[in-house]
Design an enzyme around this catalytic site. Structure first.
Site, PDB file in Angstrom:
ATOM      1  N   SER A 190       0.957  -1.204  -0.049  1.00 50.41           N
ATOM      2  CA  SER A 190       0.059  -0.240   0.048  1.00 50.41           C
ATOM      3  C   SER A 190       0.815   1.254   0.066  1.00 50.41           C
ATOM      4  CB  SER A 190      -0.902  -0.054   1.238  1.00 50.41           C
ATOM      5  OG  SER A 190      -1.692   1.339   1.365  1.00 50.41           O
ATOM      6  N   TYR A 216      -1.714  -1.244  10.410  1.00 47.17           N
ATOM      7  CA  TYR A 216      -1.846  -1.415   8.860  1.00 47.17           C
ATOM      8  C   TYR A 216      -0.465  -0.898   8.189  1.00 47.17           C
ATOM      9  CZ  TYR A 216      -3.894  -1.240   3.993  1.00 47.17           C
ATOM     10  OH  TYR A 216      -4.063  -1.257   2.799  1.00 47.17           O
TER      11      TYR A 216
END
Ligand code: NAD
Length: 256
Positions: free
Chosen positions: A141, A154
């Site tokens: 990401s 995350y």
């Protein structure tokens, strides 16, 4: 038909970006394993792909569980006879303040997002090697590189994926297994869910125009890059991270 007869495992392949990846490989002739924890979504995608001429099976897996990953790989191998390509796509998020975040949540996010890709690679690599080599893609990401508040587990898991990618690329290079990462930016997956959860949001002009390319991303943007990075045309590319974000991470922002 670039991937005719190739066996491709896509974790988190039932919905979102994974759904587009499974369908793209199937359109190119691959035998696709939809490896996902959500049985309803997995069966739905399996049915859709078969009705559209795709070769696939759904296998239920929790990528954070070693037993479950071993069983999933075993099922893929006994059904299709081997593995050529692994797409480590399954991932979860969840924003919460560090003051409220429990360590159970930290462990679950890291378990799925970082331990998962390592385990899936560990158990697939012997079969990919046996087939003379292949490719692994880890979906990271842009949050591996930059942050909004309250995204610690995350972001840390995605940063870990980038390091895992170059580490695996070096270790598995001699076995002709190329390992690359893709870092998506904002990808609108709302129209790519199982029917009971599908609710296409209406994106605004502001959503689109803040991107240098003038639009929010869609799951097929990421699937197209997976096809390229797993193809022979990408034979000299390993250990890299391909940022696919419409230019958001190269845009300098100062508040006036
Ligand atoms: P999604 O929630 O739409 O789909 C994720 C899929 O993974 C679901 O089908 C879910 O059932 C499955 N899954 C969840 N936990 C699992 C587990 N333990 N084992 C197996 N399967 C599991 O998510 P998405 O937006 O398509 O994201 C896919 C990947 O892309 C993730 O790794 C995510 O971090 C990454 N990503 C997404 C975006 C975005 O904007 N959508 C941006 C950057 C990175």
């Amino acid at each position: 038909m670039r991937f005719k007869e190739k066996v491709v495992i896509v974790t988190g392949g039932a919905q979102g970006i994974g759904m587009a990846i499974t369908r793209s490989f199937a359109r190119e002739g691959a035998k696709v394993v939809i490896a996902d924890i959500d049985q309803e979504a997995g069966k739905e995608n399996e049915l859709y792909m078969r009705e559209n001429g795709g070769e696939c099976i759904y296998v239920q897996v929790d990528v954070a569980s070693e037993e479950s990953v071993k069983n999933m790989v075993q099922e893929a191998v006994s059904h299709y006879g081997g593995v050529n390509i692994l797409i480590n796509n399954a991932g979860i998020g969840g924003n919460k303040s560090i003051y409220e975040r429990s360590m159970e949540e930290w462990d679950r996010i890291l378990g799925i997002n970082l331990r998962g890709p390592f385990m899936c690679t560990k158990y697939c690599a012997p079969y990919i090697k046996k087939n003379g080599g292949g490719a692994v893609i880890n979906i990271a990401s842009t949050r591996a590189l930059m942050s909004e508040p309250n995204t610690e587990p995350y972001s840390a898991s995605k940063g870990g994926i980038l390091a895992l990618t170059h580490s695996l690329a070096v270790s598995l290079g001699p076995d002709k297994i190329r390992v690359n990462a893709i870092s998506p930016g904002w990808i609108d997956v709302t129209g790519w869910k199982k029917q009971s959860k599908r609710e296409q949001v209406q994106l605004t002009e502001r959503d689109h125009l803040q991107h240098p390319v003038g639009r929010v991303g869609n799951p097929e943007d990421i699937a197209a890059a997976c096809l390229f990075l797993c193809s022979e045309e990408a034979g000299f590319i390993t250990g890299t991270n391909l940022v696919i974000d419409g230019g958001m991470t190269i845009k300098m922002i100062y508040e006036e």
